[in-house]
Design an enzyme around this catalytic site. Structure first.
Site, PDB file in Angstrom:
ATOM      1  N   GLY A  17       0.796  -1.223   0.000  1.00 33.92           N
ATOM      2  CA  GLY A  17       0.000   0.000   0.000  1.00 33.92           C
ATOM      3  C   GLY A  17       0.824   1.266   0.000  1.00 33.92           C
ATOM      4  CB  SER A  18       2.167   3.764  -0.287  1.00 36.96           C
ATOM      5  OG  SER A  18       2.812   4.936   0.159  1.00 36.96           O
ATOM      6  NE  ARG A  19      -0.264  11.163  -1.424  1.00 33.03           N
ATOM      7  CZ  ARG A  19       0.447  12.211  -1.019  1.00 33.03           C
ATOM      8  NH1 ARG A  19       0.748  12.341   0.252  1.00 33.03           N
ATOM      9  NH2 ARG A  19       0.857  13.109  -1.876  1.00 33.03           N
TER      10      ARG A  19
END
Length: 218
Positions: A187-189
């Site tokens: 994940g992250s952005r």
């Protein structure tokens, strides 16, 4: 601003495959779980390892799932599963839509429009949490697509856990809308920049589904 009616997942009944680029994390974990399970009946130490190893392997299989999707119609669709973190007018007239991806989201990102990949640039950086403002200086991959709306910029940003971004396709590739283009491990952005004059159809806090949620409004 009303919620888009396409924010719920529409995964195909064909099944779920595993994401490309998952094997460096997944294979050792599954192998450890399988080996410890095989030895658990004869070894107390192996039995002690088997339970957490199996749980971790199951978690990895969930994290790296890559479901088939019925791709929605619309000019711009979400490149990521997650939650809209911010919607910000940019200095050059564009609008940045930032989508936060938690470790529980699908980590495979998709092309927001059909077009040609004109640039894929890896930029080294830090690994602060993706919800932190300083995350804009994190490790990231900057994409540019030549589309019917002109140049579209999309940025995959690593976070505190995500330490590897895996692009699937190189510069010069023609992509269909909703096509898989890369993976952010854990994940992250993802930031998507809409051209000037394109109205945003989502709002902060709204859940998005890659290939399904429409980002722009007619």
């Amino acid at each position: 601003m009303p919620h888009s009616q396409t924010s719920a997942p529409r995964d195909s009944r064909v099944g779920v495959r595993l994401a490309r680029g998952a094997s460096p994390w997944l294979l050792p974990t599954v192998a450890t779980a399988a080996l410890s399970l095989a030895k658990a009946r004869r070894s107390g130490a192996a039995k002690a390892v088997a339970v957490p190893a199996t749980a971790l392997a199951a978690g990895m299989l969930w994290f790296f799932r890559d479901p088939e999707r019925e791709i929605a119609t619309g000019r711009v669709i979400s490149p990521a599963d997650g939650v809209v973190q911010s919607i910000m007018p940019w200095k050059d007239g564009r609008t940045r839509v930032a989508i936060f991806m938690s470790p529980l989201n699908v980590h495979v990102n998709r092309a927001p429009l059909a077009g040609t990949v004109t640039s894929v640039e890896h930029i080294p950086g830090g690994f602060v949490p993706a919800f932190n403002k300083e995350s804009e200086n994190n490790e990231r991959v900057v994409w540019h697509f030549d589309t019917e709306l002109g140049d579209i910029e999309m940025i995959q940003i690593a976070g505190a856990v995500a330490r590897r971004i895996v692009p699937y396709i190189p510069q010069g590739t023609k992509v269909e809308q909703g096509e898989r283009i890369g993976l952010i491990r854990f994940g992250s952005r993802v930031d998507l920049y809409l051209p000037e004059g394109v109205e945003v159809a989502v709002e902060v806090g709204q859940k998005t589904v890659a290939g399904v949620t429409r980002i722009d409004r007619d």
